[in-house]
Scaffold this motif. Structure first.
Motif, PDB file in Angstrom:
ATOM      1  N   ALA A  93       0.813  -1.221   0.000  1.00  0.00           N
ATOM      2  CA  ALA A  93       0.000   0.000   0.000  1.00  0.00           C
ATOM      3  C   ALA A  93       0.844   1.269   0.000  1.00  0.00           C
ATOM      4  O   ALA A  93       0.325   2.365  -0.197  1.00  0.00           O
ATOM      5  N   GLY A  94       2.149   1.154   0.239  1.00  0.00           N
ATOM      6  CA  GLY A  94       3.000   2.337   0.270  1.00  0.00           C
ATOM      7  C   GLY A  94       3.999   2.275   1.405  1.00  0.00           C
ATOM      8  O   GLY A  94       4.226   1.221   2.012  1.00  0.00           O
ATOM      9  N   GLY A  95       4.601   3.414   1.702  1.00  0.00           N
ATOM     10  CA  GLY A  95       5.632   3.467   2.732  1.00  0.00           C
ATOM     11  C   GLY A  95       5.310   4.477   3.815  1.00  0.00           C
ATOM     12  O   GLY A  95       4.627   5.472   3.580  1.00  0.00           O
ATOM     13  N   THR A  96       5.815   4.194   5.007  1.00  0.00           N
ATOM     14  CA  THR A  96       5.668   5.084   6.155  1.00  0.00           C
ATOM     15  C   THR A  96       7.054   5.440   6.666  1.00  0.00           C
ATOM     16  O   THR A  96       7.880   4.547   6.889  1.00  0.00           O
ATOM     17  N   ARG A  97       7.309   6.735   6.861  1.00  0.00           N
ATOM     18  CA  ARG A  97       8.623   7.182   7.330  1.00  0.00           C
ATOM     19  C   ARG A  97       8.662   7.221   8.847  1.00  0.00           C
ATOM     20  O   ARG A  97       7.725   7.692   9.491  1.00  0.00           O
ATOM     21  N   SER A  98       9.778   6.784   9.371  1.00  0.00           N
ATOM     22  CA  SER A  98       9.982   6.868  10.811  1.00  0.00           C
ATOM     23  C   SER A  98      10.371   8.283  11.211  1.00  0.00           C
ATOM     24  O   SER A  98      10.621   9.152  10.365  1.00  0.00           O
ATOM     25  N   TYR A  99      10.441   8.510  12.519  1.00  0.00           N
ATOM     26  CA  TYR A  99      11.004   9.761  13.007  1.00  0.00           C
ATOM     27  C   TYR A  99      12.466   9.835  12.583  1.00  0.00           C
ATOM     28  O   TYR A  99      13.120   8.810  12.371  1.00  0.00           O
ATOM     29  N   VAL A 100      12.978  11.048  12.483  1.00  0.00           N
ATOM     30  CA  VAL A 100      14.395  11.246  12.147  1.00  0.00           C
ATOM     31  C   VAL A 100      15.232  11.076  13.415  1.00  0.00           C
ATOM     32  O   VAL A 100      14.939  11.681  14.444  1.00  0.00           O
ATOM     33  N   ALA A 101      16.255  10.243  13.308  1.00  0.00           N
ATOM     34  CA  ALA A 101      17.190  10.033  14.420  1.00  0.00           C
ATOM     35  C   ALA A 101      18.521  10.680  14.069  1.00  0.00           C
ATOM     36  O   ALA A 101      19.083  10.413  13.002  1.00  0.00           O
TER      37      ALA A 101
END
Length: 386
Positions: free
Chosen positions: A193-201
C-alpha cells in the motif's frame, strides 16, 4: 414437467412445458481478502439451477446492503477508490423460481504500515558502533529501507548493502561503524500500500573540531590555547598540563574552551597540554599541544677581526641561537668614541668599508629577539698602510 396431448383430425401433437420450481443453488461462494488501498480484488460466485440465472452484487457499509453491480456476471472487481477499512460483499443469484444469496465475504482495504518502534537519536564517538532499530506492523509484505543525510539537511540517500555489511534488504536494524561526521537517519517501512517514514534520528559524533596548537612563546609572556567540540550543549571541558589537572585558568562557552596561561616562567623549557571534552558518559581527548618557552638569544660564534690593507675590506661573522625571531645589527667604535650602528641589514655578516683610513676599529654584533638582546664580544680590525 407437464405432458399435454393434443389431437386433431390429421395428427396428434405432444407439447412439453418446463416448469421451474426451485431457485438456484450456490456452488462456489465468493472469497474476500486483503487488498492495498488504491488496488482492487476480484470476487467470484458460481451457482447452478434451471432457467435463466441472473447475478447481482451487493456491498455493505455500515448496516445496509447496497447494489454495486447489475452487470449479471459471476465476478465482481472492487472499486480502487475505496478508503481504508473493512467491506462486506455478497452475490444475489436468481431465476424464475426466486433468488438465493451467497455467503458474505470480507474485503479488508489496508494502508501503509504503522511504525511501532522508531529509531532514536544517539551520541557516539568515531571509534564506537551505533545500532538503530525500527519496527513496523501492518498487512501485506513488510520491507524496510534505511536512509541517511547530512545533519545540516539536504537530500536523503538510500543506504545500500555495500555501505553497511550488517544491513539486509529487509532489516529492522542498522549498524553504523566509524562514523566521522554527525548524520541523520530514518527508516521507511513499506508494504504493497506504500511506505511510512519513521522519526528522524540524529547520530551526533562527539569529537574535537579545533585542537590546541603547539606554541613557541617568549619567557614571561602570556598565551591562550583553544579547544572546540562538535557538541555545544551539555559538554564540559578539562585541561591537563603534563598529566596534572589545570584549574581556574580556562573559560568555556558552548562548544569552545580557552585556556589562558600568563607570566610563563622558565622552570621548564616545554610543557604539554591536553583538553578533554565530556558529554554524558562519553569523552574525547584533544591532540597534545606543546608550549615551548624561550629566552634571549645566545651568541654561539663571536666575530673575529684582523689586519686589512687600506682600501680593502674584511668580512666579520656572528652566529647566535634562539627559538624566537633573531634580528642582527652591527656597531663600530673608533678610539674612545661611542658605538655607532653601521648596519641594520639583519644579517649575520658584515663587510667593513673600504674607505676606512689607517687605524684600529672595533666591531661588535647586537642580536635580539622577542625577549631581549645580547651583544657579542668586540673584534678589532687594524687598517694598515702599504
Amino acid at each position: 414437467m407437464v405432458r399435454i396431448n393434443v389431437a386433431c383430425w390429421c395428427c396428434s401433437i405432444l407439447v412439453v412445458v418446463l416448469c421451474v420450481s426451485d431457485p438456484p443453488e450456490i456452488i462456489d461462494h465468493p472469497t474476500g481478502g486483503d487488498v492495498p488501498i488504491g488496488r482492487s480484488i476480484t470476487l467470484m460466485c458460481r451457482a447452478s439451477g434451471l432457467g435463466t440465472l441472473v447475478y447481482s452484487w451487493e456491498r455493505r457499509s455500515g448496516r445496509r446492503w447496497t447494489t454495486v453491480s447489475n452487470d449479471n456476471t459471476t465476478s465482481y472487481t472492487t472499486d480502487t477508490t475505496l478508503t481504508i477499512g473493512e467491506y462486506m460483499y455478497r452475490c444475489n443469484v436468481s431465476n424464475e423460481a426466486g433468488p438465493v444469496v451467497s455467503n458474505s465475504t470480507t474485503v479488508n482495504v489496508y494502508g501503509p504500515p504503522t511504525i511501532t518502534t522508531h529509531p532514536t537519536s544517539q551520541l557516539t564517538t568515531i571509534s564506537m558502533r551505533v545500532t538503530l532499530n525500527c519496527e513496523g506492523t501492518g498487512r501485506g509484505s513488510i520491507t524496510y529501507q534505511w536512509q541517511a543525510r547530512n545533519i545540516n539537511g539536504g537530500q536523503w540517500s538510500v543506504i545500500s548493502n555495500s555501505n553497511n555489511r550488517r544491513l539486509s534488504n529487509n532489516s529492522r536494524r542498522l549498524v553504523v561503524r566509524n562514523l566521522q561526521e554527525s548524520q541523520q537517519y530514518r527508516c521507511v517501512v513499506f508494504n504493497e500500500a506504500g511506505g511510512t517514514r519513521s522519526y528522524v534520528a540524529t547520530v551526533t559524533v562527539l569529537k574535537i573540531t579545533t585542537h590546541p596548537q603547539d606554541r613557541l612563546v617568549p619567557v614571561y609572556s602570556s598565551v591562550s590555547l583553544t579547544c572546540t567540540s562538535s557538541v555545544s550543549s551539555n559538554v564540559t571541558f578539562s585541561w591537563t598540563s603534563d598529566s596534572r589537572d589545570v584549574t581556574g585558568q580556562s573559560t568555556s562557552t558552548g562548544d569552545t574552551s580557552i585556556l589562558a596561561i600568563t607570566k610563563i616562567g622558565r622552570k621548564r623549557n616545554s610543557t604539554n597540554y591536553v583538553c578533554t571534552v565530556r558529554c554524558g558518559s562519553l569523552s574525547v581527548m584533544s591532540n597534545t599541544a606543546t608550549l615551548t618557552v624561550y629566552g634571549p638569544p645566545a651568541i654561539t660564534g663571536h666575530p673575529t677581526g684582523g689586519d686589512v690593507p687600506m682600501g680593502r675590506s674584511i668580512t666579520l661573522m656572528c652566529r647566535a641561537s634562539s627559538l624566537g625571531t633573531l634580528a642582527y645589527f652591527w656597531e663600530r667604535r673608533s678610539g674612545r668614541r661611542r658605538w655607532t650602528t653601521v648596519s641594520n641589514d639583519n644579517t649575520t655578516s658584515y663587510t667593513t668599508d673600504t674607505t676606512l683610513t689607517i687605524g684600529e676599529y672595533m666591531y661588535r654584533c647586537n642580536v635580539s629577539n622577542e625577549v631581549g638582546s645580547v651583544v657579542s664580544n668586540s673584534a678589532t680590525v687594524n687598517v694598515y698602510g702599504e
